[in-house]
Design a protein around this motif. Structure first.
Motif: not given
Lengths: 238, 174
Positions: A92-94, A96, A197, A200, A202-204, A215-217, A220
Motif C-alpha cells: 500500500r505505502c509504496r 499506491g 493520478l 495515487g 500513477a506519478w507524473v 509512471w507506475f511505481p 517500475f
C-alpha cells in the motif's frame, strides 16, 4: 501510655514493611495474570478445536455463524485460521496499492517459515479472487504475461486496465502513446490518466523529452528487479 | 562506504512535484529522508539553495532529472517544519541542516558522559568535540554551533550547565 516510636529506626522499618507489601502485591498480580492467560489460551484452543470439528454446522446456520464469529472476535480467535493468510498491506505505502503478482509471491514466500506449505502463484490468485467477493478492495489486472494485484479500493474500469497494460513494458505511458496504441481521443486518455493520478497509482514526470510521462511505481519496481534500467526501458518500443 | 541511493532516486517522476496531495506527501517524506541521510553521509551542515540544484542529491545526471528550484524550496520548507532545517538569512538562500536535531545530539553526548561516569565533570567544548576521549563517538568533530545548541538543549533539561572558562567555553554535566 508510651508514645509510639517515631525515630529514624521506626521510619525505616515502616518503609521496609511497605516495600515488602508492595513487592508481595506485585508477585500476586503477576501470578494472577499468568493464570488468566493460561485459562484464555486453553479456552482459545478449545474454541479453535470446536470450530474445526463443527465446520459444517457453522457453515449451515447463518444465525449460529454470526454469534460464533462475534464471540471469536471478542477474544481474538480466528475461526478461519487455516494458515493461508495474505498480507498485501505492504504494497500500500509504496505502490499506491498495486503490486505485481511476482513481487507479491516473493514477499509471501519470504514472509513464511521454512516448514510452511509452499504457496504457488495460483494459490495467491485463488485467494485474491475470494477476497474480491468481499468488496472492491482487491482485484487482479492482467498485464503482459502476468498480473497486477490491487489492494486498495480504487474504482478501476476497463479503460484504466488497458492503460496499465500499455504501460507494462516500460513502466510508464504517455497521452500520445495511448492515442496511438488504443486509438483513443485525447480527452479520453487525459481523463483516464487524471483518474490514475487521483487514485495515487500513477506519478507524473514532466521533465521527459516531448510529452509528460505517467509512471507506475508497481511496474517500475518490477522492471528494476529484472535489472532493466529506466533508460533501457525508455528505449524499448511498445 | 559509498552512499546507498533509495529506489526513488532512479524513478524519474520523483523529480517532479506530484499534483496528487497523498502522493506528494509520500514524495516529500522520501525527499526529506534522502536529503538528511545524504547530508549525514557527507557530514554537510549547511545547504545553499542555489548550489543545491547542482548537488547530486537533487540532480540525477544518469537519468537526466533534477528537482526544480521551487520543488527544492518545498522540500527545504518541509525539513524546516520537521525541525531539521533553519534558514540562515531572510532571503532563505542558505540554511543549516540538522540531520540530528540539537536535542538528539545532546542526548548522545549525555549518554557518553553517563556511560563513562563523568557526570559532575567539566569539559571544554574543544575537548568534547575534538578531544582524544571522544574519538570514535558520533559527535566527534561536531561543528561548534551545533555543539553549543546541543548543550543548550541539555541545559534546558537541567542536565548540563554552560560555563565561561579562561580560554573559551566549557560545560559541566550533572
Amino acid at each position: 501510655m508510651r508514645r509510639r516510636g517515631v525515630g529514624a529506626g521506626a521510619v525505616a522499618k515502616k518503609k521496609l514493611a511497605e516495600a515488602k507489601y508492595k513487592e508481595r502485591g506485585n508477585v500476586l498480580a503477576e501470578d494472577q495474570i499468568v493464570q488468566m492467560s493460561k485459562q484464555l489460551e486453553t479456552f482459545k484452543s478449545n474454541l479453535e478445536e470446536f470450530a474445526s470439528k463443527h465446520k459444517q454446522e457453522i457453515r449451515k446456520s447463518s444465525e449460529f455463524r454470526v454469534q460464533f464469529q462475534e464471540m471469536c472476535a471478542t477474544i481474538g480467535v480466528d475461526p478461519l485460521a487455516s494458515g493461508k493468510r495474505l498480507l498485501v498491506g505492504d504494497a500500500r505505502c509504496r505502490n499506491g496499492g498495486l503490486i505485481t503478482l511476482n513481487e507479491l509471491h516473493q514477499r509471501v514466500l519470504s514472509g513464511r517459515g521454512k516448514y510452511a506449505q509452499d504457496v504457488s502463484q495460483d494459490d495467491l490468485m485463488r485467494a485474491i479472487k475470494k477476497l474480491k467477493v468481499m468488496g472492491n478492495g482487491f482485484g487482479m489486472i492482467p498485464v503482459g504475461g502476468s498480473y497486477l494485484v490491487q489492494s486498495v479500493p480504487a474504482e478501476l474500469n476497463m479503460d484504466h486496465t488497458v492503460v496499465l497494460q500499455l504501460a507494462e513494458k516500460k513502466g510508464f505511458v504517455t497521452v500520445g502513446e495511448i492515442k496511438e496504441g488504443l486509438k483513443w481521443e485525447k480527452e479520453r486518455a487525459c481523463h483516464v490518466l487524471d483518474h490514475l493520478l487521483k487514485e495515487g497509482l500513477a506519478w507524473v514526470d514532466s521533465q521527459a523529452a516531448g510529452e509528460s510521462q505517467y509512471w507506475f511505481p508497481a511496474l517500475f519496481s518490477e522492471l528494476t528487479s529484472r535489472d532493466v534500467t529506466p533508460e533501457e526501458a525508455n528505449q524499448m518500443s511498445p | 562506504m559509498s552512499f546507498e541511493w533509495p529506489w526513488q532516486y532512479n524513478f524519474p517522476p520523483f523529480f517532479t512535484l506530484q499534483p496528487n496531495v497523498d502522493t506528494r506527501q509520500k514524495q516529500l517524506a522520501a525527499w526529506c529522508s534522502l536529503a538528511l541521510s545524504y547530508c549525514r553521509h557527507h557530514k554537510l551542515y549547511t545547504l545553499d539553495i542555489m548550489e543545491a540544484q547542482e548537488t547530486p542529491v537533487f540532480n540525477n545526471k544518469k537519468i537526466e532529472r533534477k528537482l526544480s528550484m521551487e520543488a527544492i524550496q518545498v522540500v527545504f520548507e518541509e525539513l524546516r517544519k520537521k525541525g531539521n532545517l533553519e534558514w540562515l538569512d531572510k532571503n532563505k538562500s542558505r540554511s543549516l541542516v540538522m540531520w540530528r536535531r540539537p536535542e538528539e545530539w545532546g542526548k548522545l553526548i549525555y549518554q557518553w558522559v553517563s556511560r563513562n561516569g563523568m557526570n559532575n565533570s567539566v569539559f571544554t567544548l574543544y575537548e568534547l568535540a575534538n578531544g582524544d576521549d571522544t574519538e570514535g563517538e558520533e559527535f566527534h568533530g561536531l561543528e561548534d554551533w551545533m555543539l553549543q545548541r546541543s548543550l543548550q538543549a541539555l541545559q534546558t533539561d537541567g542536565k548540563a550547565e554552560i560555563i565561561t572558562l579562561d580560554d573559551g567555553k566549557g560545560v559541566k554535566f550533572f
